[in-house]
Design a protein around this motif. Structure first.
Motif, PDB file in Angstrom:
ATOM      1  N   ALA A 112      -0.941   4.830   0.200  1.00  0.00           N
ATOM      2  CA  ALA A 112      -2.029   5.016   1.170  1.00  0.00           C
ATOM      3  C   ALA A 112      -2.055   6.413   1.758  1.00  0.00           C
ATOM      4  O   ALA A 112      -3.112   7.005   1.920  1.00  0.00           O
ATOM      5  CB  ALA A 112      -1.910   3.981   2.292  1.00  0.00           C
TER       6      ALA A 112
ATOM      7  N   HIS B 252      -5.288  -1.036  -2.722  1.00  0.00           N
ATOM      8  CA  HIS B 252      -6.750  -1.156  -2.733  1.00  0.00           C
ATOM      9  C   HIS B 252      -7.339  -0.320  -3.859  1.00  0.00           C
ATOM     10  O   HIS B 252      -8.546  -0.331  -4.080  1.00  0.00           O
ATOM     11  CB  HIS B 252      -7.326  -0.682  -1.394  1.00  0.00           C
ATOM     12  CG  HIS B 252      -7.031  -1.594  -0.257  1.00  0.00           C
ATOM     13  ND1 HIS B 252      -7.468  -2.890  -0.221  1.00  0.00           N
ATOM     14  CD2 HIS B 252      -6.340  -1.400   0.895  1.00  0.00           C
ATOM     15  CE1 HIS B 252      -7.068  -3.460   0.906  1.00  0.00           C
ATOM     16  NE2 HIS B 252      -6.376  -2.582   1.588  1.00  0.00           N
ATOM     17  N   ASN B 253      -6.482   0.431  -4.535  1.00  0.00           N
ATOM     18  CA  ASN B 253      -6.957   1.387  -5.525  1.00  0.00           C
ATOM     19  C   ASN B 253      -6.815   0.777  -6.931  1.00  0.00           C
ATOM     20  O   ASN B 253      -5.716   0.599  -7.439  1.00  0.00           O
ATOM     21  CB  ASN B 253      -6.108   2.659  -5.395  1.00  0.00           C
ATOM     22  CG  ASN B 253      -6.662   3.783  -6.240  1.00  0.00           C
ATOM     23  OD1 ASN B 253      -7.066   3.560  -7.397  1.00  0.00           O
ATOM     24  ND2 ASN B 253      -6.686   4.978  -5.689  1.00  0.00           N
ATOM     25  N   MET B 254      -7.964   0.456  -7.541  1.00  0.00           N
ATOM     26  CA  MET B 254      -7.934  -0.227  -8.838  1.00  0.00           C
ATOM     27  C   MET B 254      -7.275   0.622  -9.919  1.00  0.00           C
ATOM     28  O   MET B 254      -6.590   0.114 -10.801  1.00  0.00           O
ATOM     29  CB  MET B 254      -9.361  -0.597  -9.278  1.00  0.00           C
ATOM     30  CG  MET B 254      -9.958  -1.716  -8.458  1.00  0.00           C
ATOM     31  SD  MET B 254      -8.873  -3.176  -8.414  1.00  0.00           S
ATOM     32  CE  MET B 254      -8.882  -3.536  -6.680  1.00  0.00           C
ATOM     33  N   GLU B 255      -7.466   1.930  -9.799  1.00  0.00           N
ATOM     34  CA  GLU B 255      -6.826   2.830 -10.761  1.00  0.00           C
ATOM     35  C   GLU B 255      -5.310   2.672 -10.706  1.00  0.00           C
ATOM     36  O   GLU B 255      -4.636   2.554 -11.724  1.00  0.00           O
ATOM     37  CB  GLU B 255      -7.163   4.269 -10.375  1.00  0.00           C
ATOM     38  CG  GLU B 255      -7.865   5.072 -11.449  1.00  0.00           C
ATOM     39  CD  GLU B 255      -8.162   6.451 -10.894  1.00  0.00           C
ATOM     40  OE1 GLU B 255      -7.295   7.326 -10.998  1.00  0.00           O
ATOM     41  OE2 GLU B 255      -9.271   6.630 -10.316  1.00  0.00           O
TER      42      GLU B 255
ATOM     43  N   GLU C  37       0.824  -1.209   0.000  1.00  0.00           N
ATOM     44  CA  GLU C  37       0.000   0.000   0.000  1.00  0.00           C
ATOM     45  C   GLU C  37       0.862   1.265   0.000  1.00  0.00           C
ATOM     46  O   GLU C  37       0.791   2.092   0.908  1.00  0.00           O
ATOM     47  CB  GLU C  37      -0.956  -0.007   1.198  1.00  0.00           C
ATOM     48  CG  GLU C  37      -1.700  -1.347   1.277  1.00  0.00           C
ATOM     49  CD  GLU C  37      -2.970  -1.297   2.093  1.00  0.00           C
ATOM     50  OE1 GLU C  37      -3.419  -0.188   2.433  1.00  0.00           O
ATOM     51  OE2 GLU C  37      -3.526  -2.369   2.334  1.00  0.00           O
TER      52      GLU C  37
END
Ligand SMILES: Nc1ncnc2c1ncn2[C@@H]1O[C@H](COP(=O)(O)OP(=O)(O)OP(=O)(O)O)[C@@H](O)[C@H]1O
Ligand SMILES: Nc1ncnc2c1ncn2[C@@H]1O[C@H](COP(=O)(O)OP(=O)(O)OP(=O)(O)O)[C@@H](O)[C@H]1O
Ligand SMILES: [Mg+2]
Ligand SMILES: [Mg+2]
Lengths: 255, 307, 326, 326, 255
Positions: E177, E207-210, E174
């Motif tokens: 984050a 966690h960020n699909m982008e 992450e």
């Protein structure tokens, strides 16, 4: 729409570093203010001042229009202000209920004060109930120590705790930083529910414009400690806000 | 344990009685004085064919109670107790009495609270007398004495008794100009002497409470070039180096601690009392022993003696 | 990453350059003491104070090192005694001087190193290890020295009482040890790792630092100071004893903490610790010069230690709340 | 939040329910000791052991409380002496018993509380405060007791040596104190805050806990144990002295740490600490029964303390690396 | 395209908790694998195993096809594996250069080993240079302690350090984050640059699909410790991946 919390020209210096260079805004019941800004812009410093962790170097706060000084987080709690800190500020060797009720344990008989007997079962139950009320499920609520949980699990605990206790103002410093897609969505939904149900003011710090747009009514942009802009979400666009954050964009008028 | 029976005095009741088991309880952990004294008792016991059980209380009163208790548990015939807290050993005496085991106080002043009836006997070491002897020597040998005192640790009463005796014995012929707690510690005594001598040029006698401190102070005095002016004397001499320094005159006076002899006397008396012989119930080891000339080697507790 | 610009001030005090408030307290104390007592400020007495700082100062260097690394050696008192017992017995047995000294230093290294080994191999809390060690080493010292003090005669007298270029030899030893420790902590890779270990064992471990080996090394180096201090102490006193070191552990810890070394690791300097040493020794010297009784000396010394700590706290203007809570 | 399901096991050991490995060591030790020495296992000797646990046990409860809160009182030895000095002088002066006892407890509370006050108000490191306090209180005790031990005659004889329903009175005191502390730490709000404070002062502060007041309260409550222990010690010995408490601080710390209390706060139980007390006292008893000399006693005791800590470490199967580094 | 690091059926239990239930994949030079999954899915546990923090309960690793056991992070470093941990794992009382070069200080003379003199100036300069090479600017590089930096500033330091030292594999848990919009973009760009320039393997948790789509060639989906899917980014869509994460979607075939 009445202002619960007013921030008046607050500044904060750490020795030579000016972390906040004069910030003013007001927070109203039933509304959410997003505070955005680059890394090191002073967002967390603002949170620390609003929660009584330390006083501002200059400037002041007003609560329901009255000037107020928070000497410690307890004062802020009394005023109904709860926060999720960027580092979460959970006690690692306590379990979920222990952190959830820290300082506000349910005791019997209550007149015994610090020496009252803690009602562990009830606390575990209440913690569970409130958590499910917030649509956040945390199993094993009275078992696992916080230190043995994953980053996201910890963040959920901190959010659940602040949301449960917040009476007037709920402050969240990057609440979705460690959360998964679904969990983030859940938290944003919960924030909107709380706002409506309890009619409290919310201050949310986030780097994620999508999340900002999902919850915020207003947006405060900080840049290197200075207040860059205070906008209505409805009147602006993500790209404009990003421009303000990075300094590509400038706005003179302050809301 | 000791095998030599070359001691000049024969145990009074050693030969006839059946062998006894004696608990020797040492209140301190370390310390030449108690070691010397106990070596005397062991000589007497060995000569009489008796056995003994050692234990040490390391200045802790609860350990002392425990040691008395474990002596009782082991079923010893009598207890010789050198208490860490010489003003009172009533709890220990009470415990021994309850178990019906005779207890002999050794080193202790039984104190007002212990009834002589509860004791087999006692042999009290007269610290104040030792101090008085020191004071008298100063009065006789150092005109217009200005005394620096470097004492043993405060808190047990021992150093306090010696200090009081010194003052008394010296009377008006001298004056204590500085008195500091050196905690029986040679390094501390050396430091104190080194820092105090320059600011007290009038000092002509240094009284130390043991020979280790005396030896360390003598080095300092020599280094400062004051050896002709300042006399260093001591309350007790027990180490080989201390004995040598006393004989050579580097330590011109030592209020001798005849500690091995003390142990011999006390143990002899205790055995006599135990086996129905005749002995004084309360012995006080008194100033009669404080005569350097009259006690050339006997009273010392040197390495040879300890074997 | 533009926003990071100009947020961080150019030069801030790092753990390496922290000067403790104790310095001001010491200076204030020296001035007051000189006024109170005419002898205190004399060159002679000041010289004595410096000489007396030697043993404690050498020990305190090692103690600082351990504290900064988040470790502790509570047994240095017993270890010093053990060193005098071993070296003293050998000297009295007529062994060559060099061998005796080497044995002394080695004893210190072994005694401290054994603790380090237990801490490093079994990951036992350092405090409990050194608590056990202090009891055990006291017993060992008693056994080695036959339970009694002993004299070393004229051996080491030149070192203990002599001077070189009119600087007392023991002070030269202190200066050398202190300089070595300053260089070690400020300039070497080892020193950085010690600060890192004390700051976060986990982060150091994850950065690949061999934390357990580092702990062992820290104990071994601290053990050298114990050996040197034990020999110096014996050389000064001309005697050794199985209890001669008792109390030095507390004094060394007090000196380090007064001098700004953190009890929980990661912060501290040798310079600060030496200031703490000077403060403690000066207090003792002043009270002795004033011929204050033992009981009062204790009360006053204890009070000054606490006051020094308070003043440091107040002077730094932070009262820790902001230091550690903000 | 669905993914959180079933990740957290139903019941895990919390700091409140931790049983230290020392329990097994104690049981093992008791069995071995009974085999080695015929007297050790006798009812009489076991009873003596329990009686001897009283003073140290009472003190160790207070020490545990402080350690769990991340605090320390290194001065309890001197405080115990001070309590005996004050209570003893009053008893000898013929003051009413109740007054004397109250004065004793109050002395303990004041002595520890004063440290708490300095820690709370000036945010000074607890260790340095208690180091100063231990010196100062020793001096005070010497002053109060005129520098020498004293007898208290038959006063307190009933308490110190008597029994109620054939349980020794001092053991009853220990049981009462221990139960109170167990309830205090396990069941009350205060106890939870103590664990929280030791776990993270910052997080506790941010949760609104009055951390400084809490620290003061912890010292005051620990002070009660010092008062009670001082009186109990004097009652048992029939004697007080300005140095009678020396060494109890280290023993109490050792007992707590052997019993699983963390030296850095947040973890520990009274039950564990009591196990540590029993271990220390049993070792002493066995060695006394075996007539081992003082020096050997020290070596063996120290070694067993370290071994107990190692066994606890090995038994828990974690060797801390995983405990604290993973 | 050769596999640098292969993970073979790795499991990990914390007492009763099974954090990883059998994970297998391989990482190739010049490719980026994204590991995604809900909170508590076991992502950080996987990172800890790959960096030698602790061994897997069962299963093993292969390096260049050879079985390998990491006894500690040092072993992993030796193998060219560097990581940014979720909690960053910076030493709070050291400054940027101190953390940057921890254990790998530049010393002189080098044969002195631990007792070599640290070349502070050079280290500060090198740290600065490498940082600017990575297009991350961190001012005051030899001043401020880490403990006095903002959350995002700390994260930048950790990323810069890992990126500088990574020889074979770069692992980031992450990494964005706590970062602002611009900083996140910068980091993603840097990751792509490093991958190309140094031809190393990358493992990124997000966690960020982008962000996942911006850097990843492959995607590993974990769910409650189990390996849910291993997909090519090109062959899937964000919504499918989110479905796999939450369990709404199931895939049988495992790549
Ligand atoms: N030290 C530990 N002891 C016991 N359980 C642990 C420990 N560390 C992690 N766990 C558990 O293992 C599971 C996996 O944790 P991990 O940290 O790998 O999750 P993650 O995928 O990184 O989650 P997040 O996205 O929230 O960081 C979680 O249920 C967590 O509670
Ligand atoms: N205790 C401190 N001492 C000195 N400087 C500090 C301290 N805490 C923060 N700062 C500095 O103040 C500035 C603002 O920090 P703050 O934590 O408020 O930023 P932020 O907006 O929350 O950033 P981020 O998005 O990275 O969390 C930063 O430059 C930081 O380095
Ligand atoms: Mg922040
Ligand atoms: Mg994780």
């Amino acid at each position: 729409m009445t202002a619960i919390l007013e921030v008046e020209n607050v500044t904060k210096s750490y020795g030579a570093t000016q972390a906040l260079k004069g910030v003013s805004f007001s927070l109203s019941a039933g509304r959410t203010l997003a505070v955005v800004g680059d890394n090191g812009a002073g967002k967390s410093t603002l949170v620390k001042i609003l929660t009584g962790m330390f006083p501002p170097t200059t400037g002041g706060l007003r609560l329901d229009g009255e000037p107020v000084t928070f000497n410690n987080p307890r004062d802020a709690h009394r005023a109904g202000i709860e926060a999720v800190f960027q580092d979460l500020a959970l006690v690692p060797n306590l379990d979920v209920a222990g952190n959830f009720f820290l300082r506000r344990e349910i005791i019997t008989p209550s007149w015994l004060g610090p020496f009252g007997v803690v009602r562990k079962r009830k606390m575990a139950r209440v913690a569970k109930e409130s958590v499910s009320e917030l649509h956040i499920r945390i199993p094993g609520i009275d078992g696992q120590e916080i230190s043995k949980m994953s980053g996201g699990q910890r963040q959920c605990v901190a959010i659940a705790r602040a949301a449960y206790w917040a009476g007037r103002v709920l402050i969240l410093d990057e609440p979705t930083a460690a959360l998964g897609v679904e969990e983030s969505g859940e938290v944003l939904r919960v924030l909107n529910t709380i706002k409506k149900e309890r009619n409290i003011g919310q201050l949310v710090i986030s780097h994620n414009m999508e999340h900002v747009w999902a919850v915020a009514d207003d947006i405060l942009v900080l840049r290197q400690g200075a207040q860059q802009a205070l906008l209505r979400t409805a009147d602006t666009t993500p790209s404009e806000v990003v421009g303000l954050i990075t300094g590509a964009h400038q706005i003179k008028e302050k809301a | 344990s000791s095998s030599s029976s070359s001691s000049s005095e024969e145990p009074a009741a050693g030969a006839s009685a059946k062998p006894l088991k004696v608990a020797l309880i040492n209140g301190v952990l370390t310390g030449t004085q108690s070691q010397c004294a106990f070596s005397g008792t062991k000589q007497v016991l060995a000569a009489g064919g008796h056995t003994w059980a050692d234990s040490s209380s390391a200045y802790n009163v609860e350990n002392e109670l425990r040691n008395v208790q474990s002596a009782i548990t082991q079923g010893v015939d009598m207890i010789m107790l050198w208490s860490a807290f010489p003003q009172s050993a009533q709890a220990e005496v009470r415990a021994a009495k309850a178990a019906g085991i005779p207890i002999y106080l050794f080193w202790n002043n039984p104190g007002a609270d212990v009834s002589a009836d509860d004791l087999l006997g006692s042999a009290y070491y007269d610290f104040k007398g030792s101090g008085v002897a020191t004071g008298k020597w100063i009065a006789d040998n150092v005109p217009n004495a200005k005394v620096m005192e470097l004492t043993g640790s405060l808190g047990s009463g021992t150093a306090e008794d010696i200090m009081a005796g010194t003052k008394e014995g010296m009377g008006s012929s001298g004056e204590v100009v500085v008195s500091q707690d050196a905690a029986w510690d040679s390094a501390k005594a050396a430091s104190l002497a080194q820092s105090l001598l320059p600011s007290h040029p009038e000092v002509n006698v240094i009284v130390t409470h043991n020979d280790d401190m005396a030896l360390a102070v003598i080095r300092v005095v020599k280094q400062l070039g004051l050896q002709d002016k300042v006399k260093v004397i001591t309350e007790s001499v027990s180490g080989d180096a201390g004995i040598a320094a006393t004989k050579s005159g580097d330590i011109p006076f030592a209020a001798l601690d005849p500690l091995a002899q003390y142990g011999i006397d006390a143990m002899t008396a205790a055995l006599a009392l135990k086996t129905g012989g005749t002995a004084e119930k309360a012995i006080q080891i008194g100033p009669s022993h404080y005569d350097t000339a009259a006690n050339p080697d006997l009273a010392f507790c040197n390495q040879e003696y300890m074997k | 990453m533009t926003s990071l610009t100009a947020r961080v001030p150019e030069r801030v005090r790092t753990p390496f350059t922290h000067v403790p408030g104790a310095l001001w307290i010491v200076l204030l104390f020296l001035i007051i003491a000189s006024t109170i007592n005419p002898f205190f400020g004399t060159a002679n007495n000041l010289r004595e104070i410096v000489i007396q700082c030697a043993v404690l100062g050498i020990l305190a260097c090692g103690t600082s090192l351990l504290l900064i690394a988040g470790l502790i050696d509570f047994a240095i008192g017993a270890e010093v005694s053990l060193v005098t017992a071993v070296t003293g017995s050998m000297l009295m047995a007529g062994d060559p001087l060099v061998l005796c000294l080497a044995a002394g230093v080695l004893t210190g290294v072994a005694a401290a190193g054994l603790q380090g080994l237990v801490v490093a191999v079994f990951k036992v809390t350092p405090f409990i290890v050194s608590l056990g060690a202090s009891t055990a080493y006291l017993g060992l010292a008693l056994l080695v020295a036959n339970g009694r003090p002993f004299s070393i005669g004229n051996n080491l007298e030149n070192y203990g009482l002599g001077s070189t270029f009119s600087i007392p030899n023991v002070v030269i030893t202190l200066i050398v040890v202190a300089l070595l420790f300053i260089v070690l902590l400020r300039c070497t890779r080892f020193g950085r790792h010690i600060y890192a270990l004390g700051g976060s064992e986990r982060a150091s471990f994850l950065a690949g630092v061999r934390v357990q080996r580092l702990k062992l090394l820290a104990y071994v180096i601290a053990g050298v100071t114990v050996g040197v201090a034990g020999i110096t102490l014996m050389a000064r006193a001309g005697t050794g004893s199985p209890t001669i070191g008792t109390g030095y552990e507390l004094q060394a810890l007090a000196a380090a903490v007064i001098g700004g070394t953190s009890f929980s690791g990661g912060r501290g300097t040798v310079a600060g610790t030496l200031i703490g040493v000077v403060l403690l020794i000066s207090i003792g010297s002043l009270l002795a010069l004033m011929n204050v009784s033992g009981s009062v000396t204790n009360v006053v010394t204890g009070a000054i230690v606490v006051v020094a700590a308070i003043v440091d706290q107040v002077r730094s203007g932070k009262l820790r709340l902001v230091n550690t809570l903000a």
